[in-house]
Enzyme design. Structure first.
Site, PDB file in Angstrom:
ATOM      1  N   TRP A 101      18.191 -16.610 -95.504  1.00 47.14           N
ATOM      2  CA  TRP A 101      19.139 -17.643 -95.068  1.00 47.14           C
ATOM      3  C   TRP A 101      20.544 -17.358 -95.580  1.00 47.14           C
ATOM      4  CZ3 TRP A 101      17.413 -19.543 -90.966  1.00 47.14           C
ATOM      5  CH2 TRP A 101      16.085 -19.950 -90.826  1.00 47.14           C
ATOM      6  N   ASP A 168      23.774 -24.405 -99.553  1.00 43.21           N
ATOM      7  CA  ASP A 168      22.799 -24.703 -98.505  1.00 43.21           C
ATOM      8  C   ASP A 168      21.573 -25.251 -99.230  1.00 43.21           C
ATOM      9  OD1 ASP A 168      20.818 -24.781 -96.608  1.00 43.21           O
ATOM     10  OD2 ASP A 168      20.970 -22.666 -96.016  1.00 43.21           O
ATOM     11  N   LYS A 192      13.363 -30.504 -93.531  1.00 42.91           N
ATOM     12  CA  LYS A 192      12.503 -30.013 -94.607  1.00 42.91           C
ATOM     13  C   LYS A 192      12.129 -31.152 -95.559  1.00 42.91           C
ATOM     14  CE  LYS A 192      13.181 -25.608 -93.319  1.00 42.91           C
ATOM     15  NZ  LYS A 192      14.484 -24.968 -93.343  1.00 42.91           N
TER      16      LYS A 192
END
Ligand SMILES: *Cc1c(COP(=O)(O)O)cnc(C)c1O
Length: 356
Positions: A101, A168, A192
């Site tokens: 990511w 993030d 999530k």
């Protein structure tokens, strides 16, 4: 058969949230209208949005120098939107590449300005967090991925730096109290640990905005979203609503301190079981292990398929490792009860007993 949901995202949500959300689909708060049918500028939705925003501020303990936005798109949109708003073409941003990511985030940033990858853990397959690195003083910001969902590493202490820090936090947001004031901007896709897919939480310190020359398309412009109160256009109403319910649930359960207790209990149980069984092998450096996503392997790769088959047969959902990493990944988000981790650990012990 019971189902145990270890999905990495979209992932398990608290049962009371699912029940309330399903009621609201048919009749939202006794209005006779579905949550899917109400206007986003009505007082009904205003209340939802305001509660979501104030819950975030309460959980993060932030003052009015920060703004809370609920924006379209997943975290991937933020990979682009962050540099578009904060980084001019002749400026440099620092990125930590600790996994898939973070790498994607830095690649997007390079479309807008210069990227300096100050930490790169690909030398050991991203099985650790690099903590010693230098951020150039003129970097516009440093971007980190606080929890590497795919590789199973997590920052347990954030770097002390002199430039704005951006995180993030998609996969460990609200799993424990952290010093959010260390960050100038955090973002998280909701699916999530916070709600349904389709909405992003962006929390931004206002003083980092308005400092670049680039014209920013209105829908991408944080400042314009702040001015419009997250209502520049139709927001993902149902996804915001689900996030609001989850935030309400976190607060009612005891807030982030309580989430942390559960997080620690679940991850300690799982990792101690992995460590006690030679059939399984965790490769991530112990001090950097993720408390949300445990990634581990079968010491004998030939046992991977039989183990995953057994998991499937016993109702363990979502435990196959990410396609580029392989192995096993067990995600333990806030809504996962420790009883599910216990059942999984018992299955591991049983497998180890028969195959070990
Ligand atoms: C899942 C995830 C993403 C991607 O989120 P999308 O909502 O699918 O764009 C980005 N970063 C992290 C840390 C993630 O876990």
């Amino acid at each position: 058969m019971s189902v145990y949901n270890f999905n990495s995202g979209p992932s398990i949500l608290p049962q009371p949230v699912l029940e309330e959300a399903s009621r609201a689909i048919l009749d939202f708060n006794g209005t006779g209208l579905s949550i899917l049918e109400i206007g986003h500028r009505t007082p009904m939705f205003q209340d939802v949005l305001q509660e979501a925003i104030s819950s975030v501020k309460k959980l993060m303990e932030l003052d009015d120098s920060y703004e809370v936005l609920f924006l379209h798109g997943g975290a991937t949109t933020q990979f682009m939107q962050v540099p578009m708003n904060l980084l001019d073409a002749d400026e440099t941003a620092a990125y930590c590449d600790n996994g898939i990511w973070g790498k994607k985030a830095s690649k997007e940033a390079s479309l807008f300005g210069n990227v300096n990858v100050v930490a790169d853990t690909s030398d050991r397959n991203h099985t650790y967090i690099q903590k010693q690195f230098t951020v150039p003083a003129d970097a516009k910001y440093l971007h980190i991925t606080t929890n590497n969902t795919v590789e199973g590493t997590e920052w347990h202490q954030y770097p002390d730096i002199s430039v704005p820090l951006i995180g993030d936090m998609s996969s460990d947001i609200f799993s424990r109290p952290v010093d959010f004031k260390k960050f100038s901007l955090v973002y998280a896709g909701a699916q999530k640990n916070m709600g349904a897919a389709g909405v992003n939480l962006v929390v931004v310190k206002k003083d980092v905005l308005g400092k670049i020359k680039r014209p920013i398309p209105t829908i991408m412009n944080y400042q314009k979203h702040i001015e419009a109160g997250s209502l520049m256009n139709t927001p993902p109403v149902f996804a915001v609503y689900t996030s609001m319910l989850t935030l309400r649930w976190i607060l009612a359960e005891g807030g982030l301190a309580e989430m942390e207790k559960r997080t620690i209990a679940k991850s300690d149980l799982l990792y101690s079981t992995i460590d006690s069984l030679p059939v399984f092998e965790a490769r991530v450096a112990k001090e950097d292990r993720s408390q949300m996503n445990a990634v581990f392997f079968l010491a004998n790769p030939e046992l991977e398929t039989p183990f995953l088959d057994l998991c499937k047969k016993e109702g363990m959902v979502g435990v196959k490792g990410y396609r580029t990493v392989g192995g096993v990944r067990v995600s333990m988000y806030n809504a996962l009860p420790i009883s599910s981790v216990q059942v999984f650990c018992d299955l591991m012990k049983d497998f180890a007993f028969r195959k070990g």
